[in-house]
Write an enzyme that holds these catalytic residues in place. Structure first.
Site, PDB file in Angstrom:
ATOM      1  N   SER A 195      -5.132  -1.885   2.118  1.00 34.53           N
ATOM      2  CA  SER A 195      -4.938  -3.112   1.343  1.00 34.53           C
ATOM      3  C   SER A 195      -3.753  -3.922   1.854  1.00 34.53           C
ATOM      4  O   SER A 195      -3.787  -5.150   1.825  1.00 34.53           O
ATOM      5  CB  SER A 195      -4.781  -2.792  -0.142  1.00 34.53           C
ATOM      6  OG  SER A 195      -3.741  -1.866  -0.360  1.00 34.53           O
ATOM      7  N   GLU A 196      -2.691  -3.268   2.314  1.00 29.15           N
ATOM      8  CA  GLU A 196      -1.572  -3.968   2.938  1.00 29.15           C
ATOM      9  C   GLU A 196      -0.986  -3.140   4.068  1.00 29.15           C
ATOM     10  O   GLU A 196      -1.023  -1.900   4.036  1.00 29.15           O
ATOM     11  CB  GLU A 196      -0.450  -4.282   1.936  1.00 29.15           C
ATOM     12  CG  GLU A 196      -0.619  -5.553   1.142  1.00 29.15           C
ATOM     13  CD  GLU A 196      -1.342  -5.342  -0.158  1.00 29.15           C
ATOM     14  OE1 GLU A 196      -1.641  -6.333  -0.850  1.00 29.15           O
ATOM     15  OE2 GLU A 196      -1.631  -4.180  -0.490  1.00 29.15           O
ATOM     16  N   THR A 197      -0.435  -3.846   5.049  1.00 28.50           N
ATOM     17  CA  THR A 197       0.358  -3.232   6.110  1.00 28.50           C
ATOM     18  C   THR A 197       1.696  -3.952   6.153  1.00 28.50           C
ATOM     19  O   THR A 197       1.763  -5.184   6.119  1.00 28.50           O
ATOM     20  CB  THR A 197      -0.344  -3.326   7.474  1.00 28.50           C
ATOM     21  OG1 THR A 197      -1.564  -2.580   7.419  1.00 28.50           O
ATOM     22  CG2 THR A 197       0.523  -2.758   8.586  1.00 28.50           C
TER      23      THR A 197
ATOM     24  N   HIS B  15       3.548  -1.388  -3.272  1.00 31.50           N
ATOM     25  CA  HIS B  15       3.270  -0.071  -2.698  1.00 31.50           C
ATOM     26  C   HIS B  15       3.601  -0.034  -1.212  1.00 31.50           C
ATOM     27  O   HIS B  15       4.036   0.995  -0.688  1.00 31.50           O
ATOM     28  CB  HIS B  15       1.826   0.365  -2.992  1.00 31.50           C
ATOM     29  CG  HIS B  15       0.807  -0.098  -2.022  1.00 31.50           C
ATOM     30  ND1 HIS B  15       0.175  -1.324  -2.127  1.00 31.50           N
ATOM     31  CD2 HIS B  15       0.273   0.494  -0.919  1.00 31.50           C
ATOM     32  CE1 HIS B  15      -0.697  -1.456  -1.140  1.00 31.50           C
ATOM     33  NE2 HIS B  15      -0.655  -0.371  -0.391  1.00 31.50           N
TER      34      HIS B  15
END
Length: 290
Positions: free
Chosen positions: A44-46, A73
């Site tokens: 979902s995110e990096t 997160h």
């Protein structure tokens, strides 16, 4: 040298959590390269960390389809990786963002606490507009007496109260309609919650959907957890510490702790904390030139 890790964040008793990519020593990567890596990682995110050699880390966050200003997160993931590599020590730090900075505290136990912005509240939404997106009735959205309302402590998510955990876990959104609604209201996603957690010592059970940014659902959302605590605070559900559970519907239970600062009015400070798991290095996903 750039190094890429896959890292769980907001784990519960060492398990579950939400995965994020973390690239340390990302100097020299332009936005196109960061976006390409985030797309290949597919989480979902990096997070892309620069400034470590100067002792002042700056982090940028990319979903598979776009950059976002903040991600809870992925922040926990990044600081867990930096601590694992010995690049940061316990204590309070300043972290740069694309715009401005935030305070981050790494405590002796390895828990990462991220300071968020003072809450901002959008206009209360008509449940008649929201219910069809979630496949629910208007009565489902009004049963608790709490508002359906966008709230931000960094990212604007729509808080949606539901009367039971069974109803929460049964929700199947219309993701196309949801993305269109978020786009029209300039919000990031929908954060659904009920005050009927699985663990009675917790405050609420949650689910988060953000298809506008390529995230149908994620198992832990730190930015929305801060916003939810603020929402509950101003609506009379006041605690010294909030504990939110998320991710059960995805088979990855997660925990987010939130502490608010403020008096009888709107909270003036929001801090969200959580633990990370063990980092896993995956350099094969980085560009060959790195």
């Amino acid at each position: 040298m750039m190094r890429l890790f896959l890292q769980q964040a907001y784990t519960e008793a060492g398990h579950g959590g939400n995965g994020a990519g973390v690239v340390v020593f990302a100097e020299g990567m332009d936005e196109a390269a960061m976006q390409a890596v985030a797309r290949d990682v597919g989480l979902s995110e990096t997070a892309f960390v620069t400034g470590l050699s100067e002792g002042a880390p700056t982090i940028r966050y990319f979903t598979p389809v776009a950059e976002v200003d903040l991600c809870g997160h992925a922040t926990v993931a990044a600081w867990t990786v930096m601590a694992h590599l010995g690049l940061v020590q316990p204590g309070r730090h300043r972290q740069g963002l694309r715009e401005g900075d935030i305070g981050v505290t790494l405590d002796d136990s390895g828990m990462v606490w991220m300071e968020q912005k003072a809450p901002a509240f959008g206009p209360i939404l008509d449940p008649v507009r929201v219910a069809p997106i979630l496949g629910l009735s208007v009565r489902d959205l009004t049963a608790t007496g709490l508002p359906v309302q966008p709230v931000s402590t960094g990212l604007m998510d729509i808080m949606v109260p539901l009367p039971s955990r069974d109803l929460l876990e049964a929700v199947t959104p219309d993701f196309d309609a949801m993305a269109a609604f978020n786009n029209a209201t300039d919000t990031v996603g929908f954060h659904l919650f009920c005050l009927e957690p699985r663990d009675p010592s917790h405050t609420a059970c949650c689910r988060n959907f953000a298809p506008r940014y390529g995230i149908d659902e994620e198992s832990a959302t730190g930015s929305a957890s801060g916003a939810l605590a603020a929402c509950l605070w101003v609506n009379g559900h006041r605690r010294q510490r909030y504990v939110f559970e998320q991710g059960h519907a995805m088979g990855s239970p997660s925990r987010m702790d939130v502490i608010l600062i403020g008096g009888n009015g709107v909270p003036t400070g929001v801090t969200v904390g959580g633990y990370g798991g063990t980092p896993v290095e995956k350099n094969r996903l980085l560009p060959p030139s790195s």
